[in-house]
Scaffold this motif. Sequence first.
Motif, PDB file in Angstrom:
ATOM      1  N   TYR A  41       0.812  -1.220   0.000  1.00 44.21           N
ATOM      2  CA  TYR A  41       0.000   0.000   0.000  1.00 44.21           C
ATOM      3  C   TYR A  41       0.845   1.270   0.000  1.00 44.21           C
ATOM      4  O   TYR A  41       0.308   2.367   0.015  1.00 44.21           O
ATOM      5  N   GLY A  44       1.375   3.823  -3.836  1.00 42.27           N
ATOM      6  CA  GLY A  44       0.569   4.957  -4.320  1.00 42.27           C
ATOM      7  C   GLY A  44       1.176   6.269  -3.837  1.00 42.27           C
ATOM      8  O   GLY A  44       1.387   7.213  -4.618  1.00 42.27           O
ATOM      9  N   HIS A  96       2.554  -0.130  -8.030  1.00 44.91           N
ATOM     10  CA  HIS A  96       1.213   0.239  -7.548  1.00 44.91           C
ATOM     11  C   HIS A  96       0.141  -0.411  -8.440  1.00 44.91           C
ATOM     12  O   HIS A  96      -0.795  -1.046  -7.966  1.00 44.91           O
ATOM     13  N   LYS A 100      -2.639  -3.174  -7.406  1.00 47.77           N
ATOM     14  CA  LYS A 100      -4.075  -2.930  -7.538  1.00 47.77           C
ATOM     15  C   LYS A 100      -4.709  -3.938  -8.491  1.00 47.77           C
ATOM     16  O   LYS A 100      -5.861  -4.316  -8.330  1.00 47.77           O
ATOM     17  N   ALA A 105      -8.618  -4.053  -7.381  1.00 47.76           N
ATOM     18  CA  ALA A 105      -8.971  -2.899  -6.553  1.00 47.76           C
ATOM     19  C   ALA A 105     -10.079  -2.041  -7.152  1.00 47.76           C
ATOM     20  O   ALA A 105     -10.453  -1.035  -6.576  1.00 47.76           O
ATOM     21  N   GLY A 117      -6.555   5.981 -13.038  1.00 48.24           N
ATOM     22  CA  GLY A 117      -5.181   5.471 -12.953  1.00 48.24           C
ATOM     23  C   GLY A 117      -4.643   5.121 -14.333  1.00 48.24           C
ATOM     24  O   GLY A 117      -3.534   5.530 -14.697  1.00 48.24           O
ATOM     25  N   VAL A 118      -5.435   4.386 -15.111  1.00 46.81           N
ATOM     26  CA  VAL A 118      -4.993   3.983 -16.454  1.00 46.81           C
ATOM     27  C   VAL A 118      -4.694   5.218 -17.307  1.00 46.81           C
ATOM     28  O   VAL A 118      -3.644   5.305 -17.957  1.00 46.81           O
ATOM     29  N   HIS A 187      -7.929  11.110  -8.836  1.00 44.10           N
ATOM     30  CA  HIS A 187      -7.657   9.723  -8.430  1.00 44.10           C
ATOM     31  C   HIS A 187      -7.571   9.630  -6.905  1.00 44.10           C
ATOM     32  O   HIS A 187      -8.245   8.798  -6.287  1.00 44.10           O
ATOM     33  N   VAL A 191     -10.075   7.853  -4.092  1.00 43.12           N
ATOM     34  CA  VAL A 191      -9.635   6.871  -3.100  1.00 43.12           C
ATOM     35  C   VAL A 191     -10.112   7.310  -1.715  1.00 43.12           C
ATOM     36  O   VAL A 191     -10.625   6.509  -0.931  1.00 43.12           O
ATOM     37  N   VAL A 196      -9.741   2.760   1.242  1.00 42.64           N
ATOM     38  CA  VAL A 196      -8.886   1.767   0.595  1.00 42.64           C
ATOM     39  C   VAL A 196      -9.638   0.439   0.500  1.00 42.64           C
ATOM     40  O   VAL A 196     -10.309   0.032   1.442  1.00 42.64           O
ATOM     41  N   VAL A 197      -9.512  -0.207  -0.665  1.00 44.57           N
ATOM     42  CA  VAL A 197     -10.304  -1.407  -0.935  1.00 44.57           C
ATOM     43  C   VAL A 197      -9.941  -2.543   0.047  1.00 44.57           C
ATOM     44  O   VAL A 197      -8.760  -2.783   0.305  1.00 44.57           O
TER      45      VAL A 197
HETATM   46  C1  HEM Z   1       0.203   9.417 -10.873  1.00 45.86           C
HETATM   47  C2  HEM Z   1       0.041   8.121 -10.670  1.00 45.86           C
HETATM   48  C3  HEM Z   1      -0.693   7.547  -9.493  1.00 45.86           C
HETATM   49  C4  HEM Z   1      -0.742   8.015  -8.209  1.00 45.86           C
HETATM   50  C5  HEM Z   1      -0.043   9.242  -7.608  1.00 45.86           C
HETATM   51  C6  HEM Z   1      -1.604   7.110  -7.468  1.00 45.86           C
HETATM   52  C7  HEM Z   1      -1.901   7.242  -6.108  1.00 45.86           C
HETATM   53  C8  HEM Z   1      -2.748   6.405  -5.412  1.00 45.86           C
HETATM   54  C9  HEM Z   1      -2.919   6.389  -3.978  1.00 45.86           C
HETATM   55  C10 HEM Z   1      -2.174   7.291  -2.991  1.00 45.86           C
HETATM   56  C11 HEM Z   1      -3.843   5.436  -3.683  1.00 45.86           C
HETATM   57  C12 HEM Z   1      -4.293   4.999  -2.279  1.00 45.86           C
HETATM   58  C13 HEM Z   1      -4.076   3.525  -1.984  1.00 45.86           C
HETATM   59  C14 HEM Z   1      -2.677   3.012  -2.157  1.00 45.86           C
HETATM   60  O1  HEM Z   1      -1.743   3.809  -2.164  1.00 45.86           O
HETATM   61  O2  HEM Z   1      -2.503   1.768  -2.276  1.00 45.86           O
HETATM   62  C15 HEM Z   1      -4.295   4.865  -4.930  1.00 45.86           C
HETATM   63  C16 HEM Z   1      -5.270   3.894  -5.078  1.00 45.86           C
HETATM   64  C17 HEM Z   1      -5.615   3.267  -6.270  1.00 45.86           C
HETATM   65  N1  HEM Z   1      -4.924   3.323  -7.454  1.00 45.86           N
HETATM   66 FE1  HEM Z   1      -3.499   4.730  -7.888  1.00 45.86          FE
HETATM   67  N2  HEM Z   1      -2.054   6.123  -8.316  1.00 45.86           N
HETATM   68  C18 HEM Z   1      -1.514   6.339  -9.559  1.00 45.86           C
HETATM   69  C19 HEM Z   1      -1.661   5.555 -10.685  1.00 45.86           C
HETATM   70  C20 HEM Z   1      -2.485   4.425 -10.766  1.00 45.86           C
HETATM   71  C21 HEM Z   1      -2.549   3.498 -11.880  1.00 45.86           C
HETATM   72  C22 HEM Z   1      -1.663   3.570 -13.119  1.00 45.86           C
HETATM   73  C23 HEM Z   1      -3.533   2.585 -11.582  1.00 45.86           C
HETATM   74  C24 HEM Z   1      -4.044   1.402 -12.380  1.00 45.86           C
HETATM   75  C25 HEM Z   1      -4.147   1.386 -13.682  1.00 45.86           C
HETATM   76  C26 HEM Z   1      -4.077   2.921 -10.295  1.00 45.86           C
HETATM   77  C27 HEM Z   1      -5.118   2.259  -9.660  1.00 45.86           C
HETATM   78  C28 HEM Z   1      -5.554   2.497  -8.374  1.00 45.86           C
HETATM   79  C29 HEM Z   1      -6.746   1.932  -7.767  1.00 45.86           C
HETATM   80  C30 HEM Z   1      -7.749   0.985  -8.451  1.00 45.86           C
HETATM   81  C31 HEM Z   1      -6.787   2.433  -6.454  1.00 45.86           C
HETATM   82  C32 HEM Z   1      -7.891   2.199  -5.424  1.00 45.86           C
HETATM   83  C33 HEM Z   1      -7.742   0.907  -4.724  1.00 45.86           C
HETATM   84  C34 HEM Z   1      -7.725   1.008  -3.240  1.00 45.86           C
HETATM   85  O3  HEM Z   1      -8.672   1.574  -2.682  1.00 45.86           O
HETATM   86  O4  HEM Z   1      -6.770   0.487  -2.662  1.00 45.86           O
HETATM   87  N3  HEM Z   1      -3.407   4.032  -9.801  1.00 45.86           N
HETATM   88  N4  HEM Z   1      -3.608   5.456  -5.965  1.00 45.86           N
END
Ligand code: HEM
Lengths: 207, 59
Positions: A41, A44, A96, A100, A105, A117-118, A187, A191, A196-197
């Motif tokens: 975790y 992110g 990350h 996920k 996730a 995210g994509v 994004h 969240v 968080v999932v």
């Molecule tokens: C600039 C790029 C990105 C940043 C700064 C970012 C940041 C974060 C943060 C801080 C979280 C909170 C939970 C954790 O950290 O595990 C999160 C959750 C999540 N991210 Fe990203 N992320 C990025 C790119 C992506 C990409 C490329 C994907 C997938 C294609 C993605 C999919 C997800 C999903 C589905 C969650 C929600 C799941 C949960 O609640 O644990 N993210 N993201």
Amino acid sequence: MSSTEIDRQWTTRLRRRAARRLPPEKMLPDTQPAYVASWIYVFGVTTLSALAVVILSGFILALKGPQWWHVSGIGHFVNSLHLWSVEIFFFAMVIHLWGKFFMAAWRGGRSLTWVTGVVTFLTSIATAFTGYVSQTNFDSQWISTQAKDGINSTGAGSFFNVLNFGQMLMWHIVLLPLVAVILTGLHVLMVRAKGVVPPFEEKVEAR
Amino acid sequence: MAGSLLAALVSLDGAGHYFHWHWIDISYANLTVIALMVVTFVAALFVPFPGRRSKKETK
Ligand code: HEM
């Protein structure tokens, strides 16, 4: 003004909706569920921190210009800071993404979190590419002349010309970072709104 | 000083080295980064997180 009129105002509706979906204690929570205590975790926030360094070092490069980053010691240092924070950004983002993906996730109404995210991932690739062709050195010349035929064959060359330095620089320092930062903001807000999932349910043995 | 020490570790003068396998064609530099990502991913799953109580204690 009657209270029904007030209720109908878009400012009132927007404020109420925002307050309902993202109350302060959800936006900046005190604690996280126990399952979040795992290294997977952390990536992110690592991505987010790397992005902050990318943007800040980019600001300094923009202030000082190529003559500075190509010849002075501090210029080389800030240029390296920019490149290596980008490396960490992509490295952390990919881990990350893998994390996920394998925890699926997007469950529980989180599909837009996945989708933003994509799109952020794809935008970041385009941002990195326009950065490589904006270096103003032989490397950037080589990359743009190698890339032009492929990109032009898609038709995108009509508005995205990799040999047009000024245009590539604008994409790199204005348009694409703006989109990437806005998407990242959305994004993270999503969240926070959903939390968080939770992990997949464990099969509990009867005892 | 430190820069020249690091530079001695991997010589970046000259053409890059490539890994070929059927249609796969990738530089060793990129391959190394991918391997490091896989290693970090697996480590993130198994290295215990500081301050986390083990499952037995929480029961
Ligand atoms: C600039 C790029 C990105 C940043 C700064 C970012 C940041 C974060 C943060 C801080 C979280 C909170 C939970 C954790 O950290 O595990 C999160 C959750 C999540 N991210 Fe990203 N992320 C990025 C790119 C992506 C990409 C490329 C994907 C997938 C294609 C993605 C999919 C997800 C999903 C589905 C969650 C929600 C799941 C949960 O609640 O644990 N993210 N993201």
